[in-house]
Motif scaffolding. Sequence first.
Motif, PDB file in Angstrom:
ATOM      1  N   LYS A  14      19.827  95.869  20.510  1.00  0.00           N
ATOM      2  CA  LYS A  14      20.614  96.678  19.769  1.00  0.00           C
ATOM      3  C   LYS A  14      19.957  97.019  18.424  1.00  0.00           C
ATOM      4  CE  LYS A  14      24.032  95.266  16.881  1.00  0.00           C
ATOM      5  NZ  LYS A  14      25.140  94.722  16.222  1.00  0.00           N
ATOM      6  N   ILE A  15      20.182  98.111  18.278  1.00  0.00           N
ATOM      7  CA  ILE A  15      19.514  98.926  16.723  1.00  0.00           C
ATOM      8  C   ILE A  15      21.006  99.434  16.274  1.00  0.00           C
ATOM      9  CG2 ILE A  15      18.372 100.964  15.978  1.00  0.00           C
ATOM     10  CD1 ILE A  15      16.613 100.793  18.463  1.00  0.00           C
ATOM     11  N   GLN A  16      21.015  98.917  14.871  1.00  0.00           N
ATOM     12  CA  GLN A  16      21.911  99.310  13.819  1.00  0.00           C
ATOM     13  C   GLN A  16      21.187 100.109  12.754  1.00  0.00           C
ATOM     14  OE1 GLN A  16      23.957  96.406  11.154  1.00  0.00           O
ATOM     15  NE2 GLN A  16      25.589  96.892  12.489  1.00  0.00           N
ATOM     16  N   ARG A  17      22.142 101.297  12.577  1.00  0.00           N
ATOM     17  CA  ARG A  17      21.648 102.245  11.479  1.00  0.00           C
ATOM     18  C   ARG A  17      22.875 102.390  10.647  1.00  0.00           C
ATOM     19  NH1 ARG A  17      20.179 107.883  13.638  1.00  0.00           N
ATOM     20  NH2 ARG A  17      19.341 107.977  11.805  1.00  0.00           N
ATOM     21  N   TYR A  18      22.561 102.527   9.137  1.00  0.00           N
ATOM     22  CA  TYR A  18      23.488 102.712   8.443  1.00  0.00           C
ATOM     23  C   TYR A  18      24.562 101.693   8.308  1.00  0.00           C
ATOM     24  CZ  TYR A  18      21.221 107.340   8.125  1.00  0.00           C
ATOM     25  OH  TYR A  18      20.142 108.454   7.933  1.00  0.00           O
ATOM     26  N   TYR A  19      24.310 100.467   8.853  1.00  0.00           N
ATOM     27  CA  TYR A  19      25.246  99.339   8.896  1.00  0.00           C
ATOM     28  C   TYR A  19      26.458  99.760   9.438  1.00  0.00           C
ATOM     29  CZ  TYR A  19      22.328  97.689   5.072  1.00  0.00           C
ATOM     30  OH  TYR A  19      21.241  97.097   4.203  1.00  0.00           O
TER      31      TYR A  19
END
Length: 116
Positions: free
Chosen positions: A96-101
């Motif tokens: 999993k990649i998370q951006r900008y929370y």
Amino acid sequence: QVQPVESGGGLVQAGGSLRLSCVASRSINSINEMGWYRQYPGKQRELVATITSDGSTNYADSVKGRFTISRDNAKNTVFLQMNSLKPEDTAVYYCKIQRYYIYSYWGQGTQVTVSS
């Protein structure tokens, strides 16, 4: 759209090691967290390990001392080194990649099978 691409799964005997890799399909910024999760048949996906952009890590109790998560920020890549594997580690592992929370992107999963 960002597509994490996992690799490194396979079949290994108990006590052995595997290294999973996950890379984003394109160059992206503002990744705050990358992680690995696993799913058993008929069960919900569960956390294995996560790592933040500043290197803080979090592990499931069941893998502490055996698994190590690391990342290469420049290459948007996250790794999971799995040592002392047990049959109960057999599962499909997802990146999993998370951006900008806020935004989460999941890979297609890679099978890890540990034989006894």
